[in-house]
Write a protein that holds these residues in place. Structure first.
Motif, PDB file in Angstrom:
ATOM      1  N   GLN A   1       0.824  -1.208   0.000  1.00  0.00           N
ATOM      2  CA  GLN A   1       0.000   0.000   0.000  1.00  0.00           C
ATOM      3  C   GLN A   1       0.860   1.260   0.000  1.00  0.00           C
ATOM      4  OE1 GLN A   1      -3.137   0.032  -0.698  1.00  0.00           O
ATOM      5  NE2 GLN A   1      -3.438  -2.164  -0.497  1.00  0.00           N
ATOM      6  N   HIS A   2       2.099   1.158   0.433  1.00  0.00           N
ATOM      7  CA  HIS A   2       3.028   2.291   0.414  1.00  0.00           C
ATOM      8  C   HIS A   2       3.352   2.711  -1.021  1.00  0.00           C
ATOM      9  CE1 HIS A   2       6.353   4.828   1.712  1.00  0.00           C
ATOM     10  NE2 HIS A   2       7.153   4.177   0.889  1.00  0.00           N
ATOM     11  N   TYR A   3       3.268   1.771  -1.974  1.00  0.00           N
ATOM     12  CA  TYR A   3       3.686   2.013  -3.353  1.00  0.00           C
ATOM     13  C   TYR A   3       2.539   2.093  -4.354  1.00  0.00           C
ATOM     14  CZ  TYR A   3       7.975   0.189  -1.266  1.00  0.00           C
ATOM     15  OH  TYR A   3       9.044  -0.032  -0.447  1.00  0.00           O
ATOM     16  N   VAL A   4       1.507   1.300  -4.126  1.00  0.00           N
ATOM     17  CA  VAL A   4       0.479   1.127  -5.152  1.00  0.00           C
ATOM     18  C   VAL A   4      -0.854   0.800  -4.481  1.00  0.00           C
ATOM     19  CG1 VAL A   4       0.928  -1.363  -5.460  1.00  0.00           C
ATOM     20  CG2 VAL A   4       0.010  -0.038  -7.375  1.00  0.00           C
ATOM     21  N   ASP A   5      -1.935   1.152  -5.158  1.00  0.00           N
ATOM     22  CA  ASP A   5      -3.266   0.763  -4.719  1.00  0.00           C
ATOM     23  C   ASP A   5      -3.425  -0.711  -5.103  1.00  0.00           C
ATOM     24  OD1 ASP A   5      -5.921   0.505  -4.072  1.00  0.00           O
ATOM     25  OD2 ASP A   5      -6.636   2.055  -5.441  1.00  0.00           O
ATOM     26  N   PHE A   6      -3.369  -1.583  -4.109  1.00  0.00           N
ATOM     27  CA  PHE A   6      -3.395  -3.030  -4.346  1.00  0.00           C
ATOM     28  C   PHE A   6      -4.588  -3.642  -3.636  1.00  0.00           C
ATOM     29  CE2 PHE A   6      -2.468  -7.324  -2.823  1.00  0.00           C
ATOM     30  CZ  PHE A   6      -2.221  -7.971  -4.026  1.00  0.00           C
ATOM     31  N   ASP A   7      -5.218  -4.614  -4.289  1.00  0.00           N
ATOM     32  CA  ASP A   7      -6.345  -5.300  -3.680  1.00  0.00           C
ATOM     33  C   ASP A   7      -6.348  -6.760  -4.116  1.00  0.00           C
ATOM     34  OD1 ASP A   7      -8.683  -5.448  -2.107  1.00  0.00           O
ATOM     35  OD2 ASP A   7      -9.959  -5.175  -3.857  1.00  0.00           O
ATOM     36  N   LEU A   8      -6.746  -7.629  -3.208  1.00  0.00           N
ATOM     37  CA  LEU A   8      -6.925  -9.053  -3.492  1.00  0.00           C
ATOM     38  C   LEU A   8      -8.416  -9.321  -3.541  1.00  0.00           C
ATOM     39  CD1 LEU A   8      -5.958 -12.033  -3.700  1.00  0.00           C
ATOM     40  CD2 LEU A   8      -5.979 -12.076  -1.206  1.00  0.00           C
ATOM     41  N   LYS A   9      -8.861  -9.914  -4.631  1.00  0.00           N
ATOM     42  CA  LYS A   9     -10.282 -10.215  -4.799  1.00  0.00           C
ATOM     43  C   LYS A   9     -10.446 -11.723  -4.972  1.00  0.00           C
ATOM     44  CE  LYS A   9     -14.215  -8.850  -7.542  1.00  0.00           C
ATOM     45  NZ  LYS A   9     -14.764  -7.513  -7.578  1.00  0.00           N
ATOM     46  N   LEU A  10     -11.150 -12.352  -4.032  1.00  0.00           N
ATOM     47  CA  LEU A  10     -11.446 -13.780  -4.141  1.00  0.00           C
ATOM     48  C   LEU A  10     -12.794 -13.940  -4.831  1.00  0.00           C
ATOM     49  CD1 LEU A  10     -10.335 -15.125  -0.656  1.00  0.00           C
ATOM     50  CD2 LEU A  10      -9.086 -15.130  -2.808  1.00  0.00           C
ATOM     51  N   ILE A  11     -12.796 -14.749  -5.868  1.00  0.00           N
ATOM     52  CA  ILE A  11     -13.995 -14.989  -6.652  1.00  0.00           C
ATOM     53  C   ILE A  11     -14.499 -16.394  -6.324  1.00  0.00           C
ATOM     54  CG2 ILE A  11     -14.903 -15.183  -9.002  1.00  0.00           C
ATOM     55  CD1 ILE A  11     -12.436 -13.285  -9.735  1.00  0.00           C
ATOM     56  N   PRO A  12     -15.709 -16.497  -5.803  1.00  0.00           N
ATOM     57  CA  PRO A  12     -16.212 -17.816  -5.414  1.00  0.00           C
ATOM     58  C   PRO A  12     -16.259 -18.783  -6.600  1.00  0.00           C
ATOM     59  CG  PRO A  12     -17.691 -16.071  -4.660  1.00  0.00           C
ATOM     60  CD  PRO A  12     -16.673 -15.435  -5.563  1.00  0.00           C
ATOM     61  N   THR A  13     -16.060 -20.034  -6.303  1.00  0.00           N
ATOM     62  CA  THR A  13     -16.150 -21.084  -7.312  1.00  0.00           C
ATOM     63  C   THR A  13     -17.561 -21.103  -7.895  1.00  0.00           C
ATOM     64  OG1 THR A  13     -14.547 -22.359  -6.048  1.00  0.00           O
ATOM     65  CG2 THR A  13     -15.790 -23.561  -7.686  1.00  0.00           C
ATOM     66  N   VAL A  14     -17.662 -21.438  -9.162  1.00  0.00           N
ATOM     67  CA  VAL A  14     -18.949 -21.520  -9.863  1.00  0.00           C
ATOM     68  C   VAL A  14     -19.862 -22.500  -9.125  1.00  0.00           C
ATOM     69  CG1 VAL A  14     -20.024 -22.265 -12.034  1.00  0.00           C
ATOM     70  CG2 VAL A  14     -17.897 -20.956 -12.083  1.00  0.00           C
ATOM     71  N   LYS A  15     -21.139 -22.139  -9.035  1.00  0.00           N
ATOM     72  CA  LYS A  15     -22.108 -23.023  -8.369  1.00  0.00           C
ATOM     73  C   LYS A  15     -22.221 -24.342  -9.109  1.00  0.00           C
ATOM     74  CE  LYS A  15     -24.650 -19.466  -6.141  1.00  0.00           C
ATOM     75  NZ  LYS A  15     -25.596 -18.451  -6.118  1.00  0.00           N
ATOM     76  N   GLN A  16     -22.352 -25.404  -8.348  1.00  0.00           N
ATOM     77  CA  GLN A  16     -22.484 -26.767  -8.867  1.00  0.00           C
ATOM     78  C   GLN A  16     -21.289 -27.156  -9.746  1.00  0.00           C
ATOM     79  OE1 GLN A  16     -26.298 -26.389 -10.714  1.00  0.00           O
ATOM     80  NE2 GLN A  16     -27.398 -26.508  -8.782  1.00  0.00           N
ATOM     81  N   ALA A  17     -20.113 -26.672  -9.364  1.00  0.00           N
ATOM     82  CA  ALA A  17     -18.896 -26.940 -10.141  1.00  0.00           C
ATOM     83  C   ALA A  17     -18.619 -28.435 -10.265  1.00  0.00           C
ATOM     84  CB  ALA A  17     -17.713 -26.227  -9.505  1.00  0.00           C
ATOM     85  N   ALA A  18     -18.908 -29.190  -9.218  1.00  0.00           N
ATOM     86  CA  ALA A  18     -18.606 -30.623  -9.220  1.00  0.00           C
ATOM     87  C   ALA A  18     -19.404 -31.380 -10.276  1.00  0.00           C
ATOM     88  CB  ALA A  18     -18.862 -31.211  -7.835  1.00  0.00           C
TER      89      ALA A  18
END
Length: 157
Positions: free
Chosen positions: A28-45
């Motif tokens: 954050q000292h250098y750049v606007d950084f973010d981690l975004k977790l995207i849920p697994t697709v429904k009924q993936a199995a």
């Protein structure tokens, strides 16, 4: 410039979460950084692997903005050392790129439709790593690249 690390999958284990938090705070000292977790697709199995990858790709493509610079982590991508990664970041900033999205795909990789959209396909290693660990590695490598750009002592050559 903003950098986002997008990852399909479950939340991080506590030890991974702690490691990411350390480097995310430093970044954050250098750049606007973010981690975004995207849920697994429904009924993936219940989906075939190609269909799962297609659905994940549609989800990601819908989230991307046309001006986003997409970096797809892919085992067949280009390998960069730390200095090259820092140069890549500086080049994107110099070019006026507003947002870089670094994508960690799902368990079976990234669909070709999404790889075709990526401006860079990047490989971290010929080895296979757990997705959660890749989040930590990538966050640390971004921090390392910024310390190189700022001529700080973190990275030793």
């Amino acid at each position: 410039m903003k950098i986002q690390l997008w990852s399909i999958g479950k939340d991080n284990d506590p030890y991974i979460k702690d490691g990411i938090a350390i480097f995310q705070k430093r970044l954050q000292h250098y750049v606007d950084f973010d981690l975004k977790l995207i849920p697994t697709v429904k009924q993936a199995a219940s989906l075939s692997i190609p269909e799962l990858k297609k659905q994940e790709a549609r989800l990601i493509l819908d989230m991307l903005q046309p001006q986003d610079y997409l970096v797809a982590l892919d085992e067949y991508g280009k390998m960069l050392n730390t200095i090259q990664l820092s140069e890549f970041i500086q080049q994107r900033a110099n070019a006026g790129v507003r947002q870089v999205i670094i994508l960690i795909g799902g368990a079976f990789g990234i669909d070709n439709s999404l790889l075709d959209r990526a401006q860079l396909k990047l490989s971290l290693s010929p080895l296979t790593f757990p997705h959660q660990l890749v989040r930590l590695i990538m966050t640390e490598q971004l921090y390392r690249a910024y310390t190189v750009l700022n001529r700080e002592k973190y990275h030793h050559q």
